[in-house]
Design an enzyme around this catalytic site. Sequence first.
Site, short mmCIF file in Angstrom:
data_model
loop_
_atom_site.label_atom_id
_atom_site.label_comp_id
_atom_site.label_asym_id
_atom_site.label_seq_id
_atom_site.Cartn_x
_atom_site.Cartn_y
_atom_site.Cartn_z
N GLY A 75 18.44 5.98 49.18
CA GLY A 75 18.98 4.86 49.94
C GLY A 75 18.53 3.51 49.42
O GLY A 75 19.25 2.54 49.48
N GLY A 121 0.70 -14.35 55.23
CA GLY A 121 1.87 -14.71 54.45
C GLY A 121 2.73 -15.69 55.21
O GLY A 121 2.58 -15.87 56.43
N HIS A 162 36.82 -27.00 67.91
CA HIS A 162 35.82 -27.63 68.77
C HIS A 162 35.84 -26.95 70.14
O HIS A 162 36.90 -26.68 70.69
CB HIS A 162 36.15 -29.12 68.94
#
Length: 471
Positions: A41, A183, A451
């Site tokens: 995969g 991180g 809109h």
Amino acid sequence: MKEPNFDFVVIGGGSGGYAAARTAHSAGLSVAVIDGAKELGGLCILRGCMPSKTLIESANRQLHIRHAAEFGLNATSQGVDIRTIRDRKRTLIADFAGYRQGQLEDGRFTLYRGHARFLDKHTLEVLPRDGSSSFQVTARSFCIATGSEVFVPDVPGLAETGFWTSDDVLDAEALPKTIAVLGGGAIALEMAHYLEAMGCGVTLIQRNSQLLTGLDRECSDVIAKAYTTRGMAVHLGTHLSSVSSHEGRKRIEFTQDGHNHAIVVDEILLAMGRQPATRGLSLESATVSTHIGKITVNDRMQTSQPHIFAAGDVCSPLDVVHIAIQQGEIAARNAARLLSGKEADETIDYRLMLFGVFSHPQVAVVGATSEKLKRDDIPFLSASYPFNDHGKSMVMGETDGFVQMLAHAETGEILGACVVGPEATELIHEVVIAMNFRATVQQFMTIPHYHPTLSEIWTYPAEEIADQLPA
């Protein structure tokens, strides 16, 4: 050399590798795929894009419940069931992975389940996963697409103390009360978003002075502020000193702005990036060059050996799936040209470099950044517009962030864009399409926008830039 077994052998059956194999087969080449992973995969399907976004969808809904009162709704979260979230993820991923496995086993390619290493420029040794005897495979050309693996920094005590990776988060049936995320890139921010929404106390510790290194600082500042507002502790510009066990928990010592800090948490999530998965390939036996761990390729996806190509995380300037697929397809088509006696002349164009982060708010960028345009001495105009002054985002209660558009100062051609805010990873594609056709801001302004929608926010920076262009 003896007669080769195949025209084209792909090492790695993930997204980039499968794309290369499929394309080579369509070009009439005999193809083999060698994949030594436990499951077929690839990273994206099994442990990356798809499972992480499945968990993040649960996190997004939890935030909606958290803010329900703003919309006049009497709704509160009754807690989270991590096991159910995990099981839903497993069901979805099994379906995705099963489809990819079926593609790899449908007879178009010879599939070998094992680990490969080069013996010379045209020969591989394959060690089967089932423990049977190794064998050799020869080919006229190759594509290396073995992906990437977690990068583990050399921090005193980290390995001994232990840590989670995103793999552990994705398959956990219970979460720690507190966690430190080491991180500040996409994985760190996405996992922090999920963990905080699930009730974990999250501390982000990032080496760089900003989150999402490489993006314009304005983008990272929005995320840092939003995460701090949610209750996460965000430490930037740090240096990890040590990690140790402390009364059944984990202690992290780091420096920031010349000061020493220490925190104690229940778990550590290591999310400091990934590195190319090239160990064991014996690239030196095929004289394939690398630079800082990544396989060196030209714009035709050829390595230092013209008949050996590479695709995906092992060589890419950006480790994302759509680029890996593009690289794999180009590699295969160029291999077919090369084997037919023609020049491998198809090149990859990174002009539309596209990157997205499924944090909250989301982040997405395409094309050049303002810093790159300055470095390349390209004259440009820039304009931005905030979501906190945009009708649809105000109605949605999603007002963090902004959109920014960059265009050539003389021609008006759109050169790049970034968006931090609601549905950023969807909104960016409007600009991607415009840039694909090299549209100018003047042309962009002629496109109707319904809109109220989020998409119409792009018209404001486009109009501002158009007004500044020479007549």
